[in-house]
Design a protein around this motif. Structure first.
Motif, PDB file in Angstrom:
ATOM      1  N   GLY A  73       0.933  -1.292  -0.094  1.00  0.00           N
ATOM      2  CA  GLY A  73       0.208   0.038   0.130  1.00  0.00           C
ATOM      3  C   GLY A  73       0.822   1.238  -0.029  1.00  0.00           C
ATOM      4  N   LEU A  74       0.309   2.059  -0.935  1.00  0.00           N
ATOM      5  CA  LEU A  74       1.118   3.493  -0.914  1.00  0.00           C
ATOM      6  C   LEU A  74       0.334   4.718  -0.507  1.00  0.00           C
ATOM      7  CD1 LEU A  74       3.920   5.078  -1.881  1.00  0.00           C
ATOM      8  CD2 LEU A  74       2.529   4.926  -4.331  1.00  0.00           C
ATOM      9  N   GLU A  75      -1.007   4.558  -0.866  1.00  0.00           N
ATOM     10  CA  GLU A  75      -1.855   5.715  -0.347  1.00  0.00           C
ATOM     11  C   GLU A  75      -3.190   4.932  -0.336  1.00  0.00           C
ATOM     12  OE1 GLU A  75      -4.797   8.897  -0.525  1.00  0.00           O
ATOM     13  OE2 GLU A  75      -4.396   7.392  -1.896  1.00  0.00           O
ATOM     14  N   ILE A  76      -3.911   5.518   0.687  1.00  0.00           N
ATOM     15  CA  ILE A  76      -5.407   4.931   0.757  1.00  0.00           C
ATOM     16  C   ILE A  76      -6.354   6.374   1.195  1.00  0.00           C
ATOM     17  CG2 ILE A  76      -5.199   4.064   3.051  1.00  0.00           C
ATOM     18  CD1 ILE A  76      -7.435   2.029   1.799  1.00  0.00           C
ATOM     19  N   ASN A  77      -7.596   6.544   0.692  1.00  0.00           N
ATOM     20  CA  ASN A  77      -8.501   7.358   1.152  1.00  0.00           C
ATOM     21  C   ASN A  77      -9.793   6.782   1.589  1.00  0.00           C
ATOM     22  OD1 ASN A  77     -10.360   7.802  -0.975  1.00  0.00           O
ATOM     23  ND2 ASN A  77      -8.508   8.826  -1.794  1.00  0.00           N
ATOM     24  N   ALA A  78     -10.479   7.195   2.140  1.00  0.00           N
ATOM     25  CA  ALA A  78     -11.922   6.651   2.568  1.00  0.00           C
ATOM     26  C   ALA A  78     -12.682   7.531   2.773  1.00  0.00           C
ATOM     27  CB  ALA A  78     -11.887   5.298   3.670  1.00  0.00           C
ATOM     28  N   ASN A  79     -14.090   7.454   2.323  1.00  0.00           N
ATOM     29  CA  ASN A  79     -15.282   8.082   3.002  1.00  0.00           C
ATOM     30  C   ASN A  79     -16.140   7.043   3.442  1.00  0.00           C
ATOM     31  OD1 ASN A  79     -14.372   9.557   0.074  1.00  0.00           O
ATOM     32  ND2 ASN A  79     -14.803  11.032   1.892  1.00  0.00           N
ATOM     33  N   HIS A  80     -16.476   7.382   4.753  1.00  0.00           N
ATOM     34  CA  HIS A  80     -17.238   6.603   5.726  1.00  0.00           C
ATOM     35  C   HIS A  80     -18.923   7.099   5.289  1.00  0.00           C
ATOM     36  CE1 HIS A  80     -13.705   4.644   7.200  1.00  0.00           C
ATOM     37  NE2 HIS A  80     -13.330   5.610   7.507  1.00  0.00           N
ATOM     38  N   LEU A  81     -19.423   6.510   4.841  1.00  0.00           N
ATOM     39  CA  LEU A  81     -20.946   6.950   4.320  1.00  0.00           C
ATOM     40  C   LEU A  81     -22.183   6.420   5.313  1.00  0.00           C
ATOM     41  CD1 LEU A  81     -20.620   6.353   0.603  1.00  0.00           C
ATOM     42  CD2 LEU A  81     -20.084   8.360   1.715  1.00  0.00           C
ATOM     43  N   ARG A  82     -21.979   5.418   5.920  1.00  0.00           N
ATOM     44  CA  ARG A  82     -23.031   5.049   6.609  1.00  0.00           C
ATOM     45  C   ARG A  82     -22.536   4.123   7.786  1.00  0.00           C
ATOM     46  NH1 ARG A  82     -26.164   3.844   2.775  1.00  0.00           N
ATOM     47  NH2 ARG A  82     -28.148   5.178   3.373  1.00  0.00           N
ATOM     48  N   SER A  83     -22.988   4.179   8.979  1.00  0.00           N
ATOM     49  CA  SER A  83     -22.458   3.296  10.141  1.00  0.00           C
ATOM     50  C   SER A  83     -23.309   2.020   9.617  1.00  0.00           C
ATOM     51  CB  SER A  83     -22.912   3.647  11.394  1.00  0.00           C
ATOM     52  OG  SER A  83     -24.316   4.107  11.674  1.00  0.00           O
ATOM     53  N   LYS A  84     -22.733   1.097  10.737  1.00  0.00           N
ATOM     54  CA  LYS A  84     -23.226  -0.408  10.833  1.00  0.00           C
ATOM     55  C   LYS A  84     -22.558  -0.776  12.198  1.00  0.00           C
ATOM     56  CE  LYS A  84     -23.895  -4.302   7.856  1.00  0.00           C
ATOM     57  NZ  LYS A  84     -25.293  -4.935   8.008  1.00  0.00           N
ATOM     58  N   ARG A  85     -23.788  -1.654  12.706  1.00  0.00           N
ATOM     59  CA  ARG A  85     -23.504  -2.332  14.219  1.00  0.00           C
ATOM     60  C   ARG A  85     -23.574  -3.708  14.070  1.00  0.00           C
ATOM     61  NH1 ARG A  85     -24.302   1.059  18.077  1.00  0.00           N
ATOM     62  NH2 ARG A  85     -25.236   2.938  17.983  1.00  0.00           N
ATOM     63  N   ASP A  86     -23.686  -4.297  13.018  1.00  0.00           N
ATOM     64  CA  ASP A  86     -23.656  -5.987  12.976  1.00  0.00           C
ATOM     65  C   ASP A  86     -23.902  -6.363  11.735  1.00  0.00           C
ATOM     66  OD1 ASP A  86     -26.518  -5.803  12.713  1.00  0.00           O
ATOM     67  OD2 ASP A  86     -26.734  -6.361  14.833  1.00  0.00           O
ATOM     68  N   GLY A  87     -23.895  -7.724  11.479  1.00  0.00           N
ATOM     69  CA  GLY A  87     -23.916  -8.306   9.924  1.00  0.00           C
ATOM     70  C   GLY A  87     -22.462  -8.543   9.436  1.00  0.00           C
ATOM     71  N   MET A  88     -22.731  -8.388   8.086  1.00  0.00           N
ATOM     72  CA  MET A  88     -21.516  -8.472   7.417  1.00  0.00           C
ATOM     73  C   MET A  88     -21.323  -7.181   6.350  1.00  0.00           C
ATOM     74  SD  MET A  88     -20.315 -11.340   7.648  1.00  0.00           S
ATOM     75  CE  MET A  88     -19.376 -11.631   6.188  1.00  0.00           C
ATOM     76  N   VAL A  89     -20.038  -6.822   5.923  1.00  0.00           N
ATOM     77  CA  VAL A  89     -19.580  -5.942   4.791  1.00  0.00           C
ATOM     78  C   VAL A  89     -18.988  -6.740   3.850  1.00  0.00           C
ATOM     79  CG1 VAL A  89     -19.916  -3.827   6.423  1.00  0.00           C
ATOM     80  CG2 VAL A  89     -17.826  -5.145   6.279  1.00  0.00           C
ATOM     81  N   THR A  90     -18.875  -6.165   2.766  1.00  0.00           N
ATOM     82  CA  THR A  90     -18.194  -6.607   1.421  1.00  0.00           C
ATOM     83  C   THR A  90     -17.545  -5.772   0.629  1.00  0.00           C
ATOM     84  OG1 THR A  90     -20.050  -8.556   1.277  1.00  0.00           O
ATOM     85  CG2 THR A  90     -18.576  -8.067  -0.627  1.00  0.00           C
ATOM     86  N   ALA A  91     -16.310  -5.864   0.501  1.00  0.00           N
ATOM     87  CA  ALA A  91     -15.494  -4.778  -0.091  1.00  0.00           C
ATOM     88  C   ALA A  91     -15.540  -5.583  -1.640  1.00  0.00           C
ATOM     89  CB  ALA A  91     -14.013  -4.786   0.571  1.00  0.00           C
ATOM     90  N   THR A  92     -15.655  -4.679  -2.776  1.00  0.00           N
ATOM     91  CA  THR A  92     -15.457  -4.949  -4.134  1.00  0.00           C
ATOM     92  C   THR A  92     -14.247  -3.962  -4.554  1.00  0.00           C
ATOM     93  OG1 THR A  92     -17.698  -5.843  -4.229  1.00  0.00           O
ATOM     94  CG2 THR A  92     -16.319  -5.394  -6.366  1.00  0.00           C
ATOM     95  N   ALA A  93     -13.254  -4.426  -5.003  1.00  0.00           N
ATOM     96  CA  ALA A  93     -12.093  -3.780  -5.538  1.00  0.00           C
ATOM     97  C   ALA A  93     -12.171  -3.969  -7.056  1.00  0.00           C
ATOM     98  CB  ALA A  93     -10.786  -4.165  -4.974  1.00  0.00           C
ATOM     99  N   THR A  94     -12.271  -2.835  -7.772  1.00  0.00           N
ATOM    100  CA  THR A  94     -11.881  -3.001  -9.251  1.00  0.00           C
ATOM    101  C   THR A  94     -11.109  -1.948  -9.661  1.00  0.00           C
ATOM    102  OG1 THR A  94     -13.769  -1.205  -9.600  1.00  0.00           O
ATOM    103  CG2 THR A  94     -14.407  -3.512  -9.750  1.00  0.00           C
ATOM    104  N   PRO A  95     -10.231  -2.153 -10.744  1.00  0.00           N
ATOM    105  CA  PRO A  95      -8.993  -1.466 -11.017  1.00  0.00           C
ATOM    106  C   PRO A  95      -9.470  -0.073 -11.782  1.00  0.00           C
ATOM    107  CG  PRO A  95      -9.517  -3.041 -12.891  1.00  0.00           C
ATOM    108  CD  PRO A  95     -10.515  -3.175 -11.657  1.00  0.00           C
TER     109      PRO A  95
END
Length: 130
Positions: A73-95
């Motif tokens: 990793g060289l640089e990363i930014n993130a915008n947190h748009l919605r909170s989550k208390r439980d369950g699952m999250v899924t990350a999808t990376a595309t080039p």
């Protein structure tokens, strides 16, 4: 044989590999006490760790000379748009860009209802292995 993710943050946070291809990497992570911040919601740092993991794995898949180079990793930014208390999250990376020395990935983290939780962009350096 021990997995490369054993004894890493990937293992500690329970990140699962869902889909691995040159143009799409999908990973999931449970939301609960091990990924919470003190307020009882998903920690932004856990989301960023998930995003960078997806981008790094995607970059590793795309390295032409796997024995000579590694992705970091060289640089990363993130915008947190919605909170989550439980369950699952899924990350999808595309080039966005796949080069010989750098790669740039768009990572979208969603919940079970396909609601956008976090959006991130990660630049990965391709460096010579020591």
């Amino acid at each position: 044989m021990k997995s490369r993710s054993q004894d890493t943050a990937i293992h500690a946070l329970g990140i699962d590999f869902v889909e691995l291809s040159a143009d799409r990497v999908v990973m999931s992570m449970a939301v609960g006490p091990s990924t919470h911040q003190p307020a009882g919601i998903l920690h932004g740092g856990a989301s960023v760790l998930l995003a960078e993991t997806a981008a790094s794995i995607a970059s590793e898949i795309n390295i032409a000379e796997k024995n000579k180079y590694a992705a970091v990793g060289l640089e990363i930014n993130a915008n947190h748009l919605r909170s989550k208390r439980d369950g699952m999250v899924t990350a999808t990376a595309t080039p966005i860009h796949i080069g010989r020395r750098t790669m740039v990935w768009d990572i979208r983290i969603t919940d079970e209802s396909d609601q956008l939780i976090c959006i991130s962009r990660c630049t990965v350096a391709i460096v010579e292995k020591r």
